[in-house]
Design a protein around this motif. Structure first.
Motif, PDB file in Angstrom:
ATOM      1  N   ARG A   1       0.631  -1.405   0.082  1.00  0.00           N
ATOM      2  CA  ARG A   1      -0.122   0.001   0.068  1.00  0.00           C
ATOM      3  C   ARG A   1       1.003   1.227   0.051  1.00  0.00           C
ATOM      4  NH1 ARG A   1      -5.207  -0.782   3.879  1.00  0.00           N
ATOM      5  NH2 ARG A   1      -5.952  -2.572   2.942  1.00  0.00           N
TER       6      ARG A   1
ATOM      7  N   PRO B   1       1.859   5.157   1.205  1.00  0.00           N
ATOM      8  CA  PRO B   1       2.015   5.790   2.575  1.00  0.00           C
ATOM      9  C   PRO B   1       0.548   6.576   2.554  1.00  0.00           C
ATOM     10  CG  PRO B   1       3.937   6.124   1.491  1.00  0.00           C
ATOM     11  CD  PRO B   1       2.985   5.568   0.422  1.00  0.00           C
ATOM     12  N   SER B   2       0.180   6.536   3.771  1.00  0.00           N
ATOM     13  CA  SER B   2      -1.133   7.250   4.114  1.00  0.00           C
ATOM     14  C   SER B   2      -1.070   7.891   5.620  1.00  0.00           C
ATOM     15  CB  SER B   2      -2.416   6.343   4.065  1.00  0.00           C
ATOM     16  OG  SER B   2      -2.203   5.313   5.105  1.00  0.00           O
ATOM     17  N   PRO B   3      -1.713   8.941   5.829  1.00  0.00           N
ATOM     18  CA  PRO B   3      -1.618   9.637   7.048  1.00  0.00           C
ATOM     19  C   PRO B   3      -2.115   8.688   8.187  1.00  0.00           C
ATOM     20  CG  PRO B   3      -3.219  10.769   5.813  1.00  0.00           C
ATOM     21  CD  PRO B   3      -2.508   9.790   4.839  1.00  0.00           C
TER      22      PRO B   3
ATOM     23  N   SER C   1      -4.407   7.492  11.184  1.00  0.00           N
ATOM     24  CA  SER C   1      -5.775   8.042  12.058  1.00  0.00           C
ATOM     25  C   SER C   1      -6.020   7.585  13.400  1.00  0.00           C
ATOM     26  CB  SER C   1      -7.148   7.778  10.938  1.00  0.00           C
ATOM     27  OG  SER C   1      -7.008   6.623  10.775  1.00  0.00           O
TER      28      SER C   1
ATOM     29  N   LYS D   1      -8.349  -1.112   9.540  1.00  0.00           N
ATOM     30  CA  LYS D   1      -8.187   0.132   8.588  1.00  0.00           C
ATOM     31  C   LYS D   1      -8.056   1.692   9.327  1.00  0.00           C
ATOM     32  CE  LYS D   1     -10.433  -2.250   4.688  1.00  0.00           C
ATOM     33  NZ  LYS D   1     -10.568  -3.529   5.424  1.00  0.00           N
TER      34      LYS D   1
ATOM     35  N   SER E   1      -2.803   3.426   9.984  1.00  0.00           N
ATOM     36  CA  SER E   1      -2.116   3.378   8.653  1.00  0.00           C
ATOM     37  C   SER E   1      -1.210   1.931   8.593  1.00  0.00           C
ATOM     38  CB  SER E   1      -1.188   4.549   8.464  1.00  0.00           C
ATOM     39  OG  SER E   1       0.087   4.318   9.378  1.00  0.00           O
TER      40      SER E   1
END
Length: 476
Positions: free
Chosen positions: A345, A347-349, A351, A385, A388
């Protein structure tokens, strides 16, 4: 990291208690190792998954560890008590092979089993035969607790306090001890076994009690004392050791230590329970037995068996079945696939934090090594989910450090183990499946079915619509 207090079950007293090491700078653990006259069966190996989990938890929680696992290459009789032939000598006679070569072969096979199960090597693997001189010296020092019989030197269990306290059976374990003429008490055991007149042994040494070999129980007292000191933290073994071998070891330790009240050598005595099949407890004496190679030959990855062990608490009996192992392999595949997807996946911030999952891992294993609970936390971490992908993968490192499933590196290709009976290799399977997909896309169902039947004949089951996307598996 220390985290939650580590609570462990002590067989000596049958109670849970907070673990506090003697020396926080060096936690010392001794584990009874194999008798190397044959391959280890999977019930034997369950013990080392348990001790590896204990060792991993101790080091993960921040304690430096010295871990000793002995190799019994002399002294263990065909009965766990004082009856029968030495298992090594019996194996040599049956095979007509050199006893030293037999020991070397099965020692290497055992170490390979550990590597295949991702069990970390201990600090030391001492051999019993390298310590015979030290065993003779130890026996001399405790000789006032012993008496001579025609076939050797025996330990008088009435000379030490609370003999059999660890077994906790009020003497019921005496039923497993075969009578030996001249023994003062049924529980008395051999310290040194003198070779009979005219007997030819491949392994024997001179001693003050005649030429012969040490009793099985002596080696563990000698080697634990030599490498870990008079008083160390934890001694582990299978639950069968709790009834005779470990009480005898404790008796020897008490005799050497002046029979100090409460002294046993180790502060904690920990035991894993049996692996059972529907036919009963797995053992070599029952004839056929299942080895790790048996599982691989049937198309199972060794880590599927490790996962199967982790799904049961170490103090519970664990039932082995091929269906249960298949379920564990499917679960392992799901875990590997989830990790692969996370690593792919972008990169994502973040949460939400993964800290809570590390805390759940710590709480689970700090509760007497509750690996089933730790696995639930792992499943939920990988599926959460809100956290991250990068944070989930980072937290996975802690789970891998403790559970030893190698999920950070395990791939679906690794898990496609070709069974011994298969008449086709994985690369050919992949090529034939690609052809089959082309045939199905062209609506050439006759060709598609023919490829499926060809693979089935080679013991490969095509898994159409498999939600895991694994395409095929080895047929049992």
């Amino acid at each position: 990291m220390q985290g939650a207090p580590l609570i462990l079950y002590n067989s000596l007293g049958r109670a849970l208690a907070r673990f506090e090491p003697i020396d926080a700078g060096d936690v010392r653990v001794y584990s009874c190792g194999p008798t190397v006259y044959n391959y280890a069966h999977i019930g034997n190996l369950r013990a080392y998954v348990f001790t590896d989990t204990l060792a991993r938890v101790l080091t993960w929680k921040g304690w430096p560890l010295t871990h000793v696992v002995n190799i019994t290459d002399v002294g263990h009789l065909t009965s766990d008590a004082d009856a029968g032939d030495d298992k090594m000598e019996a194996a040599a006679k049956a095979s007509g092979k050199d006893i030293w070569a037999i020991a070397a072969h099965y020692t290497q096979a055992f170490k390979q089993n550990l590597a295949d199960l991702n069990i970390r090597e201990p600090s030391r693997f001492p051999l019993a035969t390298d310590h015979v001189a030290a065993m003779i010296d130890f026996a001399r020092d405790i000789e006032k607790h012993c008496y001579r019989l025609e076939d050797g030197l025996y330990f008088d269990t009435s000379t030490v306090p609370d003999y059999g306290r660890l077994a906790g059976s009020g003497g019921e374990h005496e039923g497993r001890i075969d009578p030996v003429a001249g023994k003062r008490h049924p529980q008395d055991f051999a310290i040194w076994r003198t070779s009979a007149p005219g007997e030819t042994r491949q392994m024997e040494w001179d001693s003050p009690w005649g030429r012969g070999a040490p009793g099985w129980h002596l080696e563990c007292s000698v080697m634990s004392r030599q490498y870990l000191g008079e008083r160390f933290d934890i001694h582990t073994g299978g639950i069968d050791h709790r009834e005779i071998h470990h009480p005898n070891e404790i008796a020897q330790n008490q005799a050497m230590h002046g029979c100090e009240p409460g002294y046993t050598g180790a502060n904690w005595w920990m035991h894993n329970n049996f692996l059972v099949e529907r036919a009963g407890k797995m053992s070599k004496s029952s004839g056929g037995f299942t080895t790790l190679q048996t599982l691989v030959d049937r198309g199972f990855h060794p880590l599927a068996y490790r996962l199967m062990c982790l799904q049961a608490h170490y103090r519970s009996e664990m039932e082995f079945s091929w269906e249960g192992l298949a379920a564990a392999q499917t679960r392992l595949k799901r875990l590997a696939q989830a990790v692969e997807a996370l690593c792919a996946r972008p990169p994502s911030p973040p949460s939400a934090s993964a800290v809570a999952y590390r805390e759940r891992l710590d709480a689970a294993v700090s509760d007497d090594l509750n690996t089933p609970r730790a696995l639930i936390a792992l499943d939920e971490l990988l599926a959460d989910k809100r956290v991250s992908a990068a944070d989930r993968v980072a937290a996975l490192a802690d789970f891998d450090a403790v559970l030893g499933l190698s999920l950070q590196t395990l791939t679906r290709i690794d898990l496609r183990v070709r069974p011994l009976s298969a008449a086709i290799d994985a690369e050919t399977v992949a090529a034939r499946l690609a052809e089959r997909r082309e045939a199905r896309a062209a609506r050439d169902f006759a060709r598609s079915d023919a490829i499926r039947d060809e693979l089935a004949a080679a013991r490969v089951e095509v898994m159409d619509g498999d939600p895991l996307g694994w395409d095929w598996k080895a047929a049992l």
